[in-house]
Design a protein around this motif. Structure first.
Motif, PDB file in Angstrom:
ATOM      1  N   GLU A 218       0.812  -1.219   0.000  1.00  0.00           N
ATOM      2  CA  GLU A 218       0.000   0.000   0.000  1.00  0.00           C
ATOM      3  C   GLU A 218       0.850   1.276   0.000  1.00  0.00           C
ATOM      4  OE1 GLU A 218      -3.177  -0.282  -0.440  1.00  0.00           O
ATOM      5  OE2 GLU A 218      -3.014  -2.471  -0.341  1.00  0.00           O
ATOM      6  N   ASN A 219       2.155   1.147   0.078  1.00  0.00           N
ATOM      7  CA  ASN A 219       3.004   2.337   0.089  1.00  0.00           C
ATOM      8  C   ASN A 219       2.906   3.056  -1.252  1.00  0.00           C
ATOM      9  OD1 ASN A 219       3.730   0.930   2.397  1.00  0.00           O
ATOM     10  ND2 ASN A 219       5.861   1.614   2.323  1.00  0.00           N
ATOM     11  N   PRO A 220       2.656   4.353  -1.254  1.00  0.00           N
ATOM     12  CA  PRO A 220       2.476   5.083  -2.515  1.00  0.00           C
ATOM     13  C   PRO A 220       3.770   5.212  -3.303  1.00  0.00           C
ATOM     14  CG  PRO A 220       2.515   6.603  -0.656  1.00  0.00           C
ATOM     15  CD  PRO A 220       2.509   5.229  -0.067  1.00  0.00           C
ATOM     16  N   GLY A 221       3.646   5.127  -4.632  1.00  0.00           N
ATOM     17  CA  GLY A 221       4.798   5.273  -5.504  1.00  0.00           C
ATOM     18  C   GLY A 221       4.680   4.388  -6.729  1.00  0.00           C
ATOM     19  N   LEU A 222       5.594   4.569  -7.667  1.00  0.00           N
ATOM     20  CA  LEU A 222       5.562   3.828  -8.929  1.00  0.00           C
ATOM     21  C   LEU A 222       6.035   2.396  -8.755  1.00  0.00           C
ATOM     22  CD1 LEU A 222       7.066   6.461 -11.425  1.00  0.00           C
ATOM     23  CD2 LEU A 222       4.660   6.055 -10.865  1.00  0.00           C
ATOM     24  N   ARG A 223       5.453   1.513  -9.592  1.00  0.00           N
ATOM     25  CA  ARG A 223       5.923   0.140  -9.730  1.00  0.00           C
ATOM     26  C   ARG A 223       6.428  -0.033 -11.168  1.00  0.00           C
ATOM     27  NH1 ARG A 223       4.042   1.430  -4.778  1.00  0.00           N
ATOM     28  NH2 ARG A 223       3.819  -0.382  -3.394  1.00  0.00           N
ATOM     29  N   TRP A 224       7.013  -1.189 -11.449  1.00  0.00           N
ATOM     30  CA  TRP A 224       7.605  -1.426 -12.762  1.00  0.00           C
ATOM     31  C   TRP A 224       6.640  -1.155 -13.931  1.00  0.00           C
ATOM     32  CZ3 TRP A 224      12.151  -1.218 -14.611  1.00  0.00           C
ATOM     33  CH2 TRP A 224      13.273  -1.664 -13.913  1.00  0.00           C
ATOM     34  N   PRO A 225       5.388  -1.619 -13.894  1.00  0.00           N
ATOM     35  CA  PRO A 225       4.504  -1.371 -15.038  1.00  0.00           C
ATOM     36  C   PRO A 225       4.295   0.113 -15.333  1.00  0.00           C
ATOM     37  CG  PRO A 225       3.609  -3.117 -13.668  1.00  0.00           C
ATOM     38  CD  PRO A 225       4.755  -2.532 -12.910  1.00  0.00           C
ATOM     39  N   ASP A 226       4.424   0.963 -14.326  1.00  0.00           N
ATOM     40  CA  ASP A 226       4.275   2.409 -14.537  1.00  0.00           C
ATOM     41  C   ASP A 226       5.419   2.986 -15.366  1.00  0.00           C
ATOM     42  OD1 ASP A 226       1.939   2.584 -12.884  1.00  0.00           O
ATOM     43  OD2 ASP A 226       3.252   2.399 -11.142  1.00  0.00           O
ATOM     44  N   LEU A 227       6.519   2.233 -15.470  1.00  0.00           N
ATOM     45  CA  LEU A 227       7.705   2.711 -16.194  1.00  0.00           C
ATOM     46  C   LEU A 227       7.878   2.000 -17.528  1.00  0.00           C
ATOM     47  CD1 LEU A 227      10.062   2.719 -13.091  1.00  0.00           C
ATOM     48  CD2 LEU A 227       9.154   4.747 -14.242  1.00  0.00           C
ATOM     49  N   ALA A 228       6.871   1.233 -17.940  1.00  0.00           N
ATOM     50  CA  ALA A 228       6.988   0.431 -19.163  1.00  0.00           C
ATOM     51  C   ALA A 228       7.189   1.289 -20.403  1.00  0.00           C
ATOM     52  CB  ALA A 228       5.745  -0.451 -19.336  1.00  0.00           C
ATOM     53  N   GLU A 229       6.664   2.499 -20.399  1.00  0.00           N
ATOM     54  CA  GLU A 229       6.766   3.363 -21.575  1.00  0.00           C
ATOM     55  C   GLU A 229       7.929   4.344 -21.480  1.00  0.00           C
ATOM     56  OE1 GLU A 229       4.873   2.803 -24.176  1.00  0.00           O
ATOM     57  OE2 GLU A 229       3.947   1.164 -23.028  1.00  0.00           O
ATOM     58  N   ALA A 230       8.800   4.181 -20.488  1.00  0.00           N
ATOM     59  CA  ALA A 230       9.937   5.101 -20.330  1.00  0.00           C
ATOM     60  C   ALA A 230      10.859   5.002 -21.533  1.00  0.00           C
ATOM     61  CB  ALA A 230      10.697   4.776 -19.047  1.00  0.00           C
ATOM     62  N   ARG A 231      11.300   6.146 -22.013  1.00  0.00           N
ATOM     63  CA  ARG A 231      12.185   6.199 -23.172  1.00  0.00           C
ATOM     64  C   ARG A 231      13.299   7.201 -22.923  1.00  0.00           C
ATOM     65  NH1 ARG A 231       9.658   2.404 -23.900  1.00  0.00           N
ATOM     66  NH2 ARG A 231       8.489   1.685 -25.733  1.00  0.00           N
ATOM     67  N   GLY A 232      14.506   6.865 -23.395  1.00  0.00           N
ATOM     68  CA  GLY A 232      15.615   7.805 -23.305  1.00  0.00           C
ATOM     69  C   GLY A 232      16.065   8.025 -21.867  1.00  0.00           C
ATOM     70  N   SER A 233      16.670   9.190 -21.647  1.00  0.00           N
ATOM     71  CA  SER A 233      17.221   9.514 -20.340  1.00  0.00           C
ATOM     72  C   SER A 233      16.110   9.855 -19.349  1.00  0.00           C
ATOM     73  CB  SER A 233      18.188  10.693 -20.465  1.00  0.00           C
ATOM     74  OG  SER A 233      18.749  11.009 -19.219  1.00  0.00           O
ATOM     75  N   ILE A 234      16.215   9.303 -18.145  1.00  0.00           N
ATOM     76  CA  ILE A 234      15.258   9.550 -17.072  1.00  0.00           C
ATOM     77  C   ILE A 234      15.938  10.399 -16.014  1.00  0.00           C
ATOM     78  CG2 ILE A 234      13.826   8.472 -15.287  1.00  0.00           C
ATOM     79  CD1 ILE A 234      13.692   5.987 -17.059  1.00  0.00           C
ATOM     80  N   ASP A 235      15.253  11.437 -15.551  1.00  0.00           N
ATOM     81  CA  ASP A 235      15.828  12.295 -14.532  1.00  0.00           C
ATOM     82  C   ASP A 235      15.920  11.542 -13.205  1.00  0.00           C
ATOM     83  OD1 ASP A 235      15.115  14.464 -12.176  1.00  0.00           O
ATOM     84  OD2 ASP A 235      16.479  15.251 -13.702  1.00  0.00           O
ATOM     85  N   PRO A 236      17.124  11.416 -12.616  1.00  0.00           N
ATOM     86  CA  PRO A 236      17.262  10.615 -11.391  1.00  0.00           C
ATOM     87  C   PRO A 236      16.495  11.181 -10.204  1.00  0.00           C
ATOM     88  CG  PRO A 236      19.310  11.777 -11.916  1.00  0.00           C
ATOM     89  CD  PRO A 236      18.416  11.915 -13.102  1.00  0.00           C
ATOM     90  N   LEU A 237      16.408  12.514 -10.084  1.00  0.00           N
ATOM     91  CA  LEU A 237      15.667  13.103  -8.975  1.00  0.00           C
ATOM     92  C   LEU A 237      14.171  12.834  -9.116  1.00  0.00           C
ATOM     93  CD1 LEU A 237      17.486  16.536  -8.513  1.00  0.00           C
ATOM     94  CD2 LEU A 237      17.708  14.452  -7.138  1.00  0.00           C
TER      95      LEU A 237
END
Length: 346
Positions: free
Chosen positions: A160-179
């Protein structure tokens, strides 16, 4: 520098290098490439190459084309390449990698944990190592590398802890901002975590290029990234290749040692060591296991009766506060040594 005699591969790489704003020097084989190897900001090796110079400093990325299958990863392991890029899917990741190679910034350590056999306890070890590092003040991310593992968040009692899981990042492309990534992830036990959701639904697949982009951002945003790799073929071919070091968890049993030897053939060419799980005085001691597997032992995981129940009830973090577990975590962190760039840890 690109080492290849394939015109098709050269054309594909030239397009990516141009998009990254870099210059490309192409050589047909490793013999000629050896003259320029250490002067290059990045070295790409084509899948048609069968040998690399014996002494080199610049890490190499093995590049190949979609359809070459498992052979590309096996070739990279045999040659000692540090990364694999399957084109065109990994084009965005490779362009970002080349851009950063010209002006590399500080990055954290990515530590992979895998089981030498089924049920070895790699998830438990990964959680306790992340907890130990976080307890010393390091910025830590725990990554669930196996989509078929049931969801690491269950072991943390953090569904129940809020935040992203792997499926939320499935469409990530290119460089991702680390912060932005770190701000979006859930937290438990003093560290961030990225888990596959603990549901009965079929997990949404995440492309290898997207996973590589996420781990690159994690490296730039955390001092230690602990990856629970699992034993599946897909995680071993993808997330394991983004690890700087790998620890293999092996119960103090002969059958487990034999299984671990077979697993070594699937691991990338990075520094590896064993974590032995068992009570002192077990049938196989650490020295015998190290000789059998061919890797040094850098930690012993205490054999606690309460672990199974704690895993089922999500109380592993409570167990991690015990003195014996904290000692185990400290042993692993000592092995990481200077590679763990934890400026706030003292």
């Amino acid at each position: 520098m690109l080492v290849t005699s394939s015109g098709v591969l050269r054309a594909e790489v030239e397009r990516i290098v141009a998009a990254a704003g870099a210059d490309l020097h192409v050589v047909p084989d490793a013999v000629e490439g050896g003259r320029y190897w250490d002067a290059a900001a990045a070295v790409l090796v084509g899948s048609d190459i069968r040998e690399l110079p014996p002494r080199r400093r610049t890490p190499a990325v093995m590049v190949g084309l979609d359809g070459e299958g498992d052979s590309l990863w096996h070739l990279a392991a045999a040659l000692g390449a540090e990364r694999v890029a399957v084109l065109p899917d990994a084009a965005a990741w490779l362009a970002d990698h080349l851009s950063r190679s010209r002006s590399p910034g500080p990055g954290g350590l990515v530590l992979g944990i895998t089981g030498g056999c089924g049920g070895a306890g790699s998830t438990t070890a990964a959680i306790w190592i992340a907890q130990a590092a976080a307890g010393l003040g390091a910025r830590v991310l725990l990554v669930d590398g196996d989509p078929w593992g049931g969801g690491l968040e269950l072991a943390l009692a953090a569904e129940e802890n809020p935040g992203l899981r792997w499926p939320d990042l499935a469409e990530a492309r290119g460089s991702i901002d680390p912060l932005q990534l770190s701000d979006s992830l859930p937290v438990a036990g003093g560290f961030s975590f990225l888990s596959w959701p603990a549901t009965r639904e079929q997990p949404l697949p995440v492309a290898a290029a997207a996973a590589a982009g996420v781990l690159d951002a994690a490296r730039r945003g955390y001092e230690l990234v602990v990856v629970d790799v699992g034993r599946g073929a897909e995680p071993l071919r993808t997330v394991a290749w983004d690890c700087d070091r790998i620890l293999v968890v092996v119960p103090a049993q002969l059958k487990a040692a034999v299984a671990a030897v077979r697993l070594l053939q699937e691991l990338p060419p990075v520094e590896a060591a064993l974590l032995v799980r068992g009570r002192p005085g077990a049938a196989l001691d650490s020295a015998l296991i190290a000789d059998a597997v061919g890797l040094p032992v850098h930690g012993r995981i205490p054999e606690l009766r309460a672990v199974t129940g704690a895993m089922e009830s999500g109380r592993l973090l409570d167990l991690g506060k015990r003195r014996t577990i904290r000692h185990f975590g400290a042993t692993v962190l000592d092995w990481l040594g200077e590679d763990l760039q934890a400026g706030d840890v003292a």
